[in-house]
Design a protein around this motif. Structure first.
Motif, mmCIF file in Angstrom:
data_model
loop_
_atom_site.group_PDB
_atom_site.id
_atom_site.type_symbol
_atom_site.label_atom_id
_atom_site.label_comp_id
_atom_site.label_asym_id
_atom_site.label_seq_id
_atom_site.Cartn_x
_atom_site.Cartn_y
_atom_site.Cartn_z
ATOM 1 N N PRO B 253 75.412 18.703 59.178
ATOM 2 C CA PRO B 253 74.594 18.435 60.362
ATOM 3 C C PRO B 253 74.172 19.731 61.048
ATOM 4 O O PRO B 253 74.426 19.952 62.228
ATOM 5 C CB PRO B 253 75.518 17.605 61.255
ATOM 6 N N ILE B 254 73.535 20.597 60.256
ATOM 7 C CA ILE B 254 73.175 21.930 60.746
ATOM 8 C C ILE B 254 71.779 22.301 60.263
ATOM 9 O O ILE B 254 71.442 22.063 59.107
ATOM 10 C CB ILE B 254 74.185 22.981 60.218
ATOM 11 N N GLU B 255 70.992 22.867 61.149
ATOM 12 C CA GLU B 255 69.741 23.507 60.747
ATOM 13 C C GLU B 255 69.859 24.995 61.058
ATOM 14 O O GLU B 255 70.473 25.380 62.050
ATOM 15 C CB GLU B 255 68.550 22.935 61.533
ATOM 16 N N THR B 256 69.241 25.813 60.204
ATOM 17 C CA THR B 256 69.287 27.255 60.415
ATOM 18 C C THR B 256 68.053 27.680 61.196
ATOM 19 O O THR B 256 66.928 27.431 60.767
ATOM 20 C CB THR B 256 69.357 27.976 59.064
ATOM 21 N N LEU B 258 66.111 30.523 64.198
ATOM 22 C CA LEU B 258 65.916 31.911 64.570
ATOM 23 C C LEU B 258 66.074 32.069 66.076
ATOM 24 O O LEU B 258 65.498 31.315 66.844
ATOM 25 C CB LEU B 258 64.494 32.276 64.147
ATOM 26 N N ASP B 299 63.326 30.221 68.430
ATOM 27 C CA ASP B 299 61.912 30.126 68.085
ATOM 28 C C ASP B 299 61.532 28.671 67.824
ATOM 29 O O ASP B 299 60.375 28.295 67.997
ATOM 30 C CB ASP B 299 61.583 31.007 66.876
ATOM 31 N N GLY B 300 62.490 27.879 67.363
ATOM 32 C CA GLY B 300 62.271 26.430 67.373
ATOM 33 C C GLY B 300 61.936 25.786 66.054
ATOM 34 O O GLY B 300 61.658 24.602 66.007
ATOM 35 N N TYR B 301 61.923 26.541 64.965
ATOM 36 C CA TYR B 301 61.685 25.940 63.653
ATOM 37 C C TYR B 301 62.649 26.577 62.661
ATOM 38 O O TYR B 301 63.068 27.714 62.837
ATOM 39 C CB TYR B 301 60.232 26.130 63.199
ATOM 40 N N ASN B 302 62.971 25.834 61.595
ATOM 41 C CA ASN B 302 63.908 26.350 60.590
ATOM 42 C C ASN B 302 63.450 27.719 60.104
ATOM 43 O O ASN B 302 62.282 27.890 59.769
ATOM 44 C CB ASN B 302 63.949 25.433 59.368
ATOM 45 N N SER B 303 64.379 28.664 60.045
ATOM 46 C CA SER B 303 63.988 30.004 59.600
ATOM 47 C C SER B 303 65.190 30.811 59.147
ATOM 48 O O SER B 303 66.276 30.710 59.708
ATOM 49 C CB SER B 303 63.292 30.747 60.736
ATOM 50 N N MET B 344 73.847 19.704 65.322
ATOM 51 C CA MET B 344 73.003 18.660 65.900
ATOM 52 C C MET B 344 73.442 18.242 67.306
ATOM 53 O O MET B 344 72.684 17.590 68.012
ATOM 54 C CB MET B 344 72.976 17.433 64.976
ATOM 55 N N LYS B 414 66.760 20.954 68.702
ATOM 56 C CA LYS B 414 65.405 20.800 69.246
ATOM 57 C C LYS B 414 65.340 21.343 70.669
ATOM 58 O O LYS B 414 65.780 20.699 71.598
ATOM 59 C CB LYS B 414 64.990 19.323 69.256
ATOM 60 N N TRP B 416 62.846 21.586 72.542
ATOM 61 C CA TRP B 416 61.890 20.885 73.415
ATOM 62 C C TRP B 416 62.465 19.599 73.974
ATOM 63 O O TRP B 416 61.856 18.964 74.837
ATOM 64 C CB TRP B 416 60.586 20.606 72.685
#
Lengths: 89, 418
Positions: B253-256, B258, B299-303, B344, B414, B416
């Motif tokens: 449950p993780i996103e990488t 920036l 920055d808000g998006y996977n990176s 998450m 997220k 936002w």
């Protein structure tokens, strides 16, 4: 800055868009038995790998449509954009 | 090991500082270890240190792809705090605060811990109520918290914008006086030096290529410098957790993501504390060199790029200037970006996994640096005893399955949503 080609409006700057996450995640079908694990995978679990990544963006300050974007998470290069209803090939 | 003191400093000054011992060795990997820790950042180094110190397990290797202290431990904004409302976060972080307070003595290395206090600004009556509640919860857990009104905040940070006609007027703030900052590189080097002196092998420039797993148990890892056997393996690779998880066929449950930070040119002392903007996501402190150290949103998006984009930086600094208008006069010295494990629910994971002998430490989001000692201490306990400690019981991997989320800020990957 990212430049994203909205399939409805054309090339626009990142400032106009809001990010919506992995576009390959599928919601479990309605009316079918859904296990806790299925929900867990849909709601929380993500691969989030380095490299090509299909993702959802919303053209929030533009046409407000959700779109699909294929982007490299290592280099930020954008390869392709699709309308939300178009299937990833 | 050579003890650092004023006497050793004088002695070595007399020989032109040419006879200092190496702080840690550069060994080749052995064939087998009792425990292998993947990731030579702050958490991995602290884990190895506490394995040796608290559990007497010294046949340990730290496997690091780059070099010690070259990742997020040397790239953060060095804030240390325990101003949490939820018991799980508060008790864990306050346990860490106690380790921070004696860290320089423990490690015989000056980590320059500076308990200068953190102030979270409030910009509405509702926010003051929320802060009063959080402050009360903190005090119930033995953490210092002071609710400040507008006049009290003005005494402490007169350079903030207290004019009447602003979009987000300052109503007051919540202060944790014992929070502060520390020198991040010294934390990594201090832990590395002590772990090394107790027999831990710090193996740098060594990439993990794969895992050797059979019948649900780990046997070892394959690396760019050969195979290494181990019955127990701990993952401490924030930012790259998803990449190693894929090699383990795990989806987490993780996103990488920036996260950027920046420092201004150095100026004379103006800000004594760490201050956060309450109407957005911006925080600031002043380094000992005089630079204003600032950061804010993802920055808000996977990176995985470790390189930020300007729109986010502009957004973050706009908040900063709204809070402290004098910042607009400063020149920017440096900006940089690092990659975070964004969990998450915004809280970390320190737990066992379904694979026997494989332990997971990840998902630190914005707050990995302050957690370094507590994370190392509890992860070492989890590995050594093969069970979680009560301090990290709340940081289970299974909580996403069972619904026991630790959504302290109601904020995951997220930005936002807030």
């Amino acid at each position: 800055m990212l430049h994203i080609k909205c399939p409805h409006c054309g090339m626009r700057s990142q400032n106009e868009f809001s990010y919506g996450g992995d576009a390959s995640v599928k919601r479990p079908e309605l009316g079918k038995d859904v296990s806790d694990q299925d929900w867990n995978n849909f709601v929380y679990n993500r691969k989030s790998l380095r490299g090509k990544h299909w993702e959802l963006w919303q053209h929030l300050s533009g046409c407000r449509q959700w779109i699909k974007v294929e982007r490299d998470t290592g280099s930020h290069e954008i390869f392709k954009t699709l309308k939300a209803e178009e299937e990833i090939s | 090991m050579q003890k650092y003191s004023v006497f050793s400093l004088i002695k070595n000054a007399l020989s032109n500082h040419e006879n200092w011992d190496l702080a840690w060795k550069d060994p080749a990997p052995k064939k087998e270890y009792d425990v292998v820790i993947i990731g030579g950042g702050g958490h991995g180094l602290a884990t190895a240190y506490y394995l040796a110190k608290e559990h007497n397990i010294t046949n340990v290797a730290i496997i690091e792809k780059g070099w010690i202290g070259g990742g997020n431990v040397g790239r953060n904004t060095t804030i240390i705090r325990s101003n949490y409302m939820y018991d799980e976060n508060a008790l864990f972080s306050e346990f860490g605060m106690n380790l921070w307070r004696k860290m320089s003595q423990d490690l015989n290395y000056n980590v320059m811990f500076s308990p200068r206090g953190i102030i979270n600004l409030a910009h509405s009556d509702a926010q003051m109520n929320v802060y009063a509640r959080r402050g009360n919860s903190m005090r119930l857990n033995g953490i210092d918290a002071v609710l400040l009104n507008r006049e009290q905040v003005k005494e402490i940070i007169p350079m903030a914008d207290f004019s009447e006609n602003v979009r987000f007027p300052i109503f007051g703030g919540l202060m944790q006086p014992s929070a502060g900052t520390a020198r991040h590189d010294a934390v990594a080097w201090g832990y590395a030096r002590q772990a090394d002196s107790m027999g831990v092998d710090i193996i740098q420039n060594c990439e993990v290529i794969g895992f050797d797993i059979s019948a649900g148990k780990v046997n070892g890892i394959r690396t760019s410098r050969g195979e290494i056997k181990a019955k127990k393996i701990g993952l401490c690779v924030a930012g790259s957790t998803n990449i190693l998880a894929e090699k383990l066929n795990m989806t987490l449950p993780i996103e990488t993501h920036l996260l950027q930070a920046c420092v201004s040119e150095p100026v004379k002392p103006v800000l004594d504390n760490v201050v956060t903007f309450g109407a957005g996501h911006f925080y600031i402190s002043q380094s000992d060199k005089g630079e204003m150290v600032m950061g804010g949103d993802l920055d808000g998006y996977n990176s995985y790029a470790q390189r930020g984009n300007l729109p986010t930086l502009q957004h973050v600094l706009t908040e900063g200037i709204a809070m402290m208008p004098f910042l607009s006069k400063l020149k920017m010295l440096r900006t940089w970006g690092g990659i975070m494990d964004m969990s998450m629910d915004g809280s970390p994971i320190i737990d066992k996994t379904h694979i026997e002998g494989l332990y997971l430490n990840c998902g630190w989001c914005y707050g990995g640096f302050k957690a370094t000692p507590a994370s190392g201490w509890t992860f070492a306990h989890t590995i050594a005893q093969d069970r979680v400690h009560e301090l990290n019981a709340g940081y289970s991997l299974n909580r996403f399955n069972t619904g026991h989320l630790l959504d302290e800020k109601g904020l995951g990957t997220k930005t936002w949503i807030s």
